[in-house]
Design a protein around this motif. Structure first.
Motif, PDB file in Angstrom:
ATOM      1  N   GLN A  71       1.572 -35.375 -60.362  1.00  0.00           N
ATOM      2  CA  GLN A  71       1.927 -36.793 -60.331  1.00  0.00           C
ATOM      3  C   GLN A  71       1.351 -37.539 -61.531  1.00  0.00           C
ATOM      4  N   ILE A  72       0.201 -37.075 -62.011  1.00  0.00           N
ATOM      5  CA  ILE A  72      -0.438 -37.710 -63.172  1.00  0.00           C
ATOM      6  C   ILE A  72       0.265 -37.322 -64.462  1.00  0.00           C
ATOM      7  N   ILE A  73       0.476 -36.015 -64.661  1.00  0.00           N
ATOM      8  CA  ILE A  73       0.973 -35.562 -65.959  1.00  0.00           C
ATOM      9  C   ILE A  73       2.457 -35.832 -66.159  1.00  0.00           C
ATOM     10  N   PHE A  74       3.239 -35.877 -65.079  1.00  0.00           N
ATOM     11  CA  PHE A  74       4.659 -36.124 -65.241  1.00  0.00           C
ATOM     12  C   PHE A  74       4.956 -37.587 -65.580  1.00  0.00           C
ATOM     13  N   SER A  75       3.988 -38.460 -65.376  1.00  0.00           N
ATOM     14  CA  SER A  75       4.176 -39.875 -65.708  1.00  0.00           C
ATOM     15  C   SER A  75       3.515 -40.246 -67.020  1.00  0.00           C
ATOM     16  N   SER A  76       2.855 -39.275 -67.672  1.00  0.00           N
ATOM     17  CA  SER A  76       2.141 -39.566 -68.913  1.00  0.00           C
ATOM     18  C   SER A  76       2.240 -38.383 -69.875  1.00  0.00           C
ATOM     19  N   PRO A  77       3.065 -38.500 -70.921  1.00  0.00           N
ATOM     20  CA  PRO A  77       3.163 -37.414 -71.918  1.00  0.00           C
ATOM     21  C   PRO A  77       1.815 -37.084 -72.555  1.00  0.00           C
ATOM     22  N   GLU A  78       0.977 -38.091 -72.763  1.00  0.00           N
ATOM     23  CA  GLU A  78      -0.335 -37.865 -73.379  1.00  0.00           C
ATOM     24  C   GLU A  78      -1.221 -36.995 -72.484  1.00  0.00           C
ATOM     25  N   LYS A  79      -1.232 -37.287 -71.189  1.00  0.00           N
ATOM     26  CA  LYS A  79      -2.044 -36.500 -70.264  1.00  0.00           C
ATOM     27  C   LYS A  79      -1.452 -35.105 -70.060  1.00  0.00           C
ATOM     28  N   ARG A  80      -0.133 -35.006 -70.168  1.00  0.00           N
ATOM     29  CA  ARG A  80       0.514 -33.696 -70.052  1.00  0.00           C
ATOM     30  C   ARG A  80       0.116 -32.814 -71.238  1.00  0.00           C
ATOM     31  N   ARG A  81       0.066 -33.409 -72.429  1.00  0.00           N
ATOM     32  CA  ARG A  81      -0.374 -32.662 -73.612  1.00  0.00           C
ATOM     33  C   ARG A  81      -1.839 -32.248 -73.488  1.00  0.00           C
ATOM     34  N   LEU A  82      -2.646 -33.127 -72.920  1.00  0.00           N
ATOM     35  CA  LEU A  82      -4.061 -32.814 -72.727  1.00  0.00           C
ATOM     36  C   LEU A  82      -4.221 -31.615 -71.788  1.00  0.00           C
ATOM     37  N   LEU A  83      -3.507 -31.634 -70.681  1.00  0.00           N
ATOM     38  CA  LEU A  83      -3.581 -30.517 -69.735  1.00  0.00           C
ATOM     39  C   LEU A  83      -3.119 -29.219 -70.388  1.00  0.00           C
ATOM     40  N   ASN A  84      -2.024 -29.293 -71.144  1.00  0.00           N
ATOM     41  CA  ASN A  84      -1.519 -28.096 -71.816  1.00  0.00           C
ATOM     42  C   ASN A  84      -2.533 -27.540 -72.811  1.00  0.00           C
ATOM     43  N   SER A  85      -3.228 -28.426 -73.512  1.00  0.00           N
ATOM     44  CA  SER A  85      -4.229 -27.971 -74.487  1.00  0.00           C
ATOM     45  C   SER A  85      -5.403 -27.282 -73.807  1.00  0.00           C
ATOM     46  N   ILE A  86      -5.637 -27.604 -72.541  1.00  0.00           N
ATOM     47  CA  ILE A  86      -6.721 -26.970 -71.777  1.00  0.00           C
ATOM     48  C   ILE A  86      -6.276 -25.623 -71.211  1.00  0.00           C
ATOM     49  N   THR A  87      -5.088 -25.592 -70.640  1.00  0.00           N
ATOM     50  CA  THR A  87      -4.668 -24.394 -69.897  1.00  0.00           C
ATOM     51  C   THR A  87      -3.952 -23.340 -70.737  1.00  0.00           C
ATOM     52  N   HIS A  88      -3.157 -23.742 -71.715  1.00  0.00           N
ATOM     53  CA  HIS A  88      -2.332 -22.775 -72.442  1.00  0.00           C
ATOM     54  C   HIS A  88      -3.136 -21.682 -73.150  1.00  0.00           C
ATOM     55  N   PRO A  89      -4.224 -21.995 -73.847  1.00  0.00           N
ATOM     56  CA  PRO A  89      -4.989 -20.905 -74.478  1.00  0.00           C
ATOM     57  C   PRO A  89      -5.509 -19.883 -73.462  1.00  0.00           C
ATOM     58  N   GLU A  90      -5.945 -20.357 -72.290  1.00  0.00           N
ATOM     59  CA  GLU A  90      -6.454 -19.456 -71.256  1.00  0.00           C
ATOM     60  C   GLU A  90      -5.324 -18.628 -70.649  1.00  0.00           C
ATOM     61  N   ILE A  91      -4.169 -19.253 -70.480  1.00  0.00           N
ATOM     62  CA  ILE A  91      -3.002 -18.544 -69.941  1.00  0.00           C
ATOM     63  C   ILE A  91      -2.575 -17.429 -70.900  1.00  0.00           C
ATOM     64  N   HIS A  92      -2.528 -17.741 -72.181  1.00  0.00           N
ATOM     65  CA  HIS A  92      -2.099 -16.750 -73.176  1.00  0.00           C
ATOM     66  C   HIS A  92      -3.066 -15.578 -73.257  1.00  0.00           C
ATOM     67  N   LYS A  93      -4.352 -15.844 -73.143  1.00  0.00           N
ATOM     68  CA  LYS A  93      -5.339 -14.754 -73.171  1.00  0.00           C
ATOM     69  C   LYS A  93      -5.164 -13.822 -71.984  1.00  0.00           C
ATOM     70  N   GLU A  94      -4.940 -14.394 -70.808  1.00  0.00           N
ATOM     71  CA  GLU A  94      -4.763 -13.573 -69.607  1.00  0.00           C
ATOM     72  C   GLU A  94      -3.459 -12.787 -69.673  1.00  0.00           C
ATOM     73  N   MET A  95      -2.406 -13.403 -70.202  1.00  0.00           N
ATOM     74  CA  MET A  95      -1.131 -12.699 -70.332  1.00  0.00           C
ATOM     75  C   MET A  95      -1.250 -11.535 -71.308  1.00  0.00           C
ATOM     76  N   LEU A  96      -2.008 -11.728 -72.380  1.00  0.00           N
ATOM     77  CA  LEU A  96      -2.206 -10.657 -73.356  1.00  0.00           C
ATOM     78  C   LEU A  96      -2.896  -9.455 -72.718  1.00  0.00           C
ATOM     79  N   LYS A  97      -3.867  -9.723 -71.863  1.00  0.00           N
ATOM     80  CA  LYS A  97      -4.559  -8.639 -71.165  1.00  0.00           C
ATOM     81  C   LYS A  97      -3.563  -7.821 -70.334  1.00  0.00           C
ATOM     82  N   GLN A  98      -2.675  -8.529 -69.634  1.00  0.00           N
ATOM     83  CA  GLN A  98      -1.704  -7.840 -68.786  1.00  0.00           C
ATOM     84  C   GLN A  98      -0.666  -7.084 -69.616  1.00  0.00           C
ATOM     85  N   ILE A  99      -0.272  -7.646 -70.767  1.00  0.00           N
ATOM     86  CA  ILE A  99       0.669  -6.965 -71.661  1.00  0.00           C
ATOM     87  C   ILE A  99       0.075  -5.649 -72.147  1.00  0.00           C
ATOM     88  N   LEU A 100      -1.181  -5.686 -72.548  1.00  0.00           N
ATOM     89  CA  LEU A 100      -1.852  -4.479 -73.033  1.00  0.00           C
ATOM     90  C   LEU A 100      -1.927  -3.414 -71.938  1.00  0.00           C
TER      91      LEU A 100
END
Length: 229
Positions: A71-100
């Motif tokens: 409800q917070i991020i869908f009403s605010s592009p700035e907060k959505r970008r902030l959340l993405n900057s927090i979660t995306h690097p961690e998501i990509h690292k975990e996905m890389l582990k599974q790919i390997l």
């Protein structure tokens, strides 16, 4: 091994296609599942989310409440970008582990189920194929309102927060048209599975990898001979 990106839009039916591919034996790494894992209590991403968004986004058991955060991020592009900057690097690292892990097991390819594949573009350069699950705008809106019990305004707000499906369709190598019946979608998934299964690109990639390793091995032996001669 090569990588296949699977994406779509909210309520377009991507989860249905992902499930059908799993049933056919395809290895699928679901970014949404990974996203839940990387924000579990006491993880680095969890602590940053609480710091920036407050404890109001937590449920009674202390976990991240995805609905409250949504409800917070869908009403605010700035907060959505902030959340993405927090979660995306961690998501990509975990996905890389599974790919390997799948690479070690000898799979020909892995499907990466990523909702924001074209929005972030961080993974697209690593993909051999991209697949979009598409449905017409009216169907998407109706499905989302029914699925999440949203008003039309709320549903339209969530859809507009993502790249339009029509635009994603133009960026993909393959399109699964999901405006019709489940049976029709399944027939398209079977055709896609056949194309990927018959693809010989994994042999080229493995040959390059083997050649590179062989070259390194030869260089090592040559160096040892020079040192010991």
């Amino acid at each position: 091994m090569f990588l296949v990106g699977l994406t779509g839009g909210i309520a377009s039916g991507k989860s249905t296609v992902s499930s059908q591919l799993k049933e056919l034996g395809c290895p699928v790494i679901d970014a949404d599942v990974v996203a839940r894992k990387v924000v579990e209590p006491q993880t680095a991403a969890y602590r940053l989310i609480v710091r920036h968004f407050g404890r109001d986004v937590l449920s009674e058991n202390g976990e991240i409440d995805r609905k409250k955060l949504g409800q917070i991020i869908f009403s605010s592009p700035e907060k959505r970008r902030l959340l993405n900057s927090i979660t995306h690097p961690e998501i990509h690292k975990e996905m890389l582990k599974q790919i390997l892990l799948y690479f070690i097991k000898g799979y020909r390819y892995v499907i990466l189920d990523v909702p924001l594949l074209f929005e972030t573009r961080r993974l697209t350069r690593f993909l051999t194929h991209t697949v979009v699950v598409y449905c017409d705008p009216a169907t998407q809106l109706s499905r989302l309102m029914q699925r999440d019990t949203l008003s039309q305004t709320e549903a339209e707000q969530r859809i507009s927060a993502q790249m339009p499906l029509k635009e994603k369709r133009g960026l993909a190598n393959h399109v699964i048209e999901n405006s019709g019946s489940r049976e029709d979608t399944h027939r398209q998934v079977l055709r896609l599975h056949s194309k990927l299964d018959d693809c010989m690109q994994f042999l080229i990639i493995r040959a390059v990898a083997v050649a590179a390793l062989a070259g390194l091995g030869g260089l090592f032996i040559y160096s040892v001979r020079i040192i010991t001669s």
